[in-house]
Design an enzyme around this catalytic site. Structure first.
Site, PDB file in Angstrom:
ATOM      1  N   LYS A  63       0.881  -1.164   0.000  1.00 35.03           N
ATOM      2  CA  LYS A  63       0.000   0.000   0.000  1.00 35.03           C
ATOM      3  C   LYS A  63       0.918   1.213   0.000  1.00 35.03           C
ATOM      4  O   LYS A  63       1.621   1.478   0.975  1.00 35.03           O
ATOM      5  CB  LYS A  63      -0.909   0.017   1.226  1.00 35.03           C
ATOM      6  CG  LYS A  63      -1.873   1.213   1.194  1.00 35.03           C
ATOM      7  CD  LYS A  63      -2.542   1.456   2.520  1.00 35.03           C
ATOM      8  CE  LYS A  63      -3.328   2.767   2.449  1.00 35.03           C
ATOM      9  NZ  LYS A  63      -3.762   3.226   3.779  1.00 35.03           N
ATOM     10  N   GLY A 106      -8.553   9.592   9.427  1.00 30.66           N
ATOM     11  CA  GLY A 106      -8.957   9.668  10.826  1.00 30.66           C
ATOM     12  C   GLY A 106     -10.010  10.704  11.142  1.00 30.66           C
ATOM     13  O   GLY A 106     -10.349  10.905  12.307  1.00 30.66           O
ATOM     14  N   ALA A 120      -9.749   5.874   3.994  1.00 30.14           N
ATOM     15  CA  ALA A 120      -9.653   7.066   4.858  1.00 30.14           C
ATOM     16  C   ALA A 120     -10.965   7.827   4.956  1.00 30.14           C
ATOM     17  O   ALA A 120     -11.677   8.007   3.978  1.00 30.14           O
ATOM     18  CB  ALA A 120      -8.554   8.020   4.390  1.00 30.14           C
ATOM     19  N   GLY A 121     -11.269   8.243   6.182  1.00 34.98           N
ATOM     20  CA  GLY A 121     -12.434   9.081   6.443  1.00 34.98           C
ATOM     21  C   GLY A 121     -13.691   8.347   6.840  1.00 34.98           C
ATOM     22  O   GLY A 121     -14.651   8.960   7.310  1.00 34.98           O
ATOM     23  N   ASN A 160      -9.385   1.782   9.521  1.00 35.31           N
ATOM     24  CA  ASN A 160      -8.556   1.558  10.693  1.00 35.31           C
ATOM     25  C   ASN A 160      -9.073   2.336  11.901  1.00 35.31           C
ATOM     26  O   ASN A 160      -9.609   1.770  12.853  1.00 35.31           O
ATOM     27  CB  ASN A 160      -7.101   1.916  10.392  1.00 35.31           C
ATOM     28  CG  ASN A 160      -6.150   1.568  11.540  1.00 35.31           C
ATOM     29  OD1 ASN A 160      -4.982   1.894  11.490  1.00 35.31           O
ATOM     30  ND2 ASN A 160      -6.615   0.892  12.578  1.00 35.31           N
ATOM     31  N   SER A 161      -8.954   3.665  11.859  1.00 37.21           N
ATOM     32  CA  SER A 161      -9.267   4.493  13.033  1.00 37.21           C
ATOM     33  C   SER A 161     -10.673   4.264  13.570  1.00 37.21           C
ATOM     34  O   SER A 161     -10.880   4.191  14.783  1.00 37.21           O
ATOM     35  CB  SER A 161      -9.089   5.979  12.697  1.00 37.21           C
ATOM     36  OG  SER A 161      -7.769   6.266  12.328  1.00 37.21           O
TER      37      SER A 161
END
EC number: 2.8.1.10
Length: 271
Positions: free
Chosen positions: A108, A169, A195-196, A217-218
């Site tokens: 990645k 995040g 993301a987001g 992830n976050s």
């Protein structure tokens, strides 16, 4: 890409799950393990620089994951230029081999010189991608939602493109919908929204648009109950994919009654 296949195809590998998750930010390794199980994912990202550093939060991470069941996606998080990203990608490939995945050439690709907004560098990403592809890597680039860049990366041989939904995040969801739709419509490789994403409805929205997968992830790791959020994200991805394949009802400005209005006296309408 949004084909009707039941499998996600990246490089020469097929995956049943369309949810990829990260391994960072968990309070404990046990939380991470439980979240991986509940997410039903098959691909997990590993930040190569952090694993090889002395950070206590990443000690034991490699040993805590069953690499016979999960596919490692090394990432170049923390790299600020193409040269650094290329070097870390090569270290990631060796890390995958040490885990028993001899044929793992996945990376990645992240090139992020901006510490405040964490926006990817399009020029550095393109430069690093070209070099890594020549060295046999399956390159999965993290990019802004730029349709022209996405097509250029596809044309040079990237195995997918990973446009951001919103800032890393931020949990803002899909803030680049129109551009992501253009990328999906014109892509011949998988489009993975990265993301987001903050809640399962965001994941479902991305899949409803026709994204091939999402990476989270976050939103999982920092939830009050990570394993429950992982399960929710899994179900959100499934629901969104089913909705996309089913073909949603087209939005329209006027009402369209679900019951017939024939043989109803005009006098019965409320004046």
């Amino acid at each position: 890409m949004n084909n009707n296949s039941s499998s996600l195809s990246i490089g020469n590998k097929l995956f049943k799950s369309r949810l990829l998750i990260g391994t960072g930010k968990y309070q404990t390794l046990n939380q991470m393990q439980e979240s991986i199980i509940n997410s039903e994912c098959e691909i997990v990202t590993v930040a190569v620089r952090r694993v090889q550093s002395s950070e206590s939060s990443h000690k034991g991470l490699m040993e805590a994951i069953d690499w016979k069941k999960l596919w490692m996606l090394p990432n170049t998080a923390g790299c600020t230029n193409s040269e650094e990203a290329i070097r870390i990608a090569k270290m990631g490939r060796e890390l995958a081999k040490l885990s028993g995945q001899e044929d793992n050439n996945f990376v990645k690709l992240e090139v992020i010189p901006d510490n405040r907004y964490l926006l990817p560098d399009p020029f550095g990403t393109l430069e690093a991608a070209e070099a890594l592809i020549k060295e046999g890597f399956v390159v999965m680039p993290y990019i802004n939602a730029d349709p022209l860049l996405a097509k250029r990366l596809e044309n040079i041989g990237c195995s997918c493109v990973m446009p951001l939904g919103s800032a890393i995040g931020s949990a803002q969801g899909i803030r680049n919908e129109s551009n992501i739709r253009i990328i999906i419509e014109n892509s011949n490789v998988p489009v993975i929204v990265d993301a987001g994403i903050g809640v399962p409805s965001h994941a479902a929205e991305a899949m409803e648009m026709g994204a091939d997968a999402v990476l989270i992830n976050s939103a999982i790791a920092l939830a009050k109950d990570p394993k429950s959020m992982a399960e929710g994200m899994c179900k959100g991805v499934h629901a969104g994919r089913k909705a996309f394949l089913a073909g949603r009802l087209v939005e329209q400005p006027l009402a369209n009654p679900s019951s017939p209005c024939t043989e109803i006296s005009k006098s019965s309408y409320v004046q």
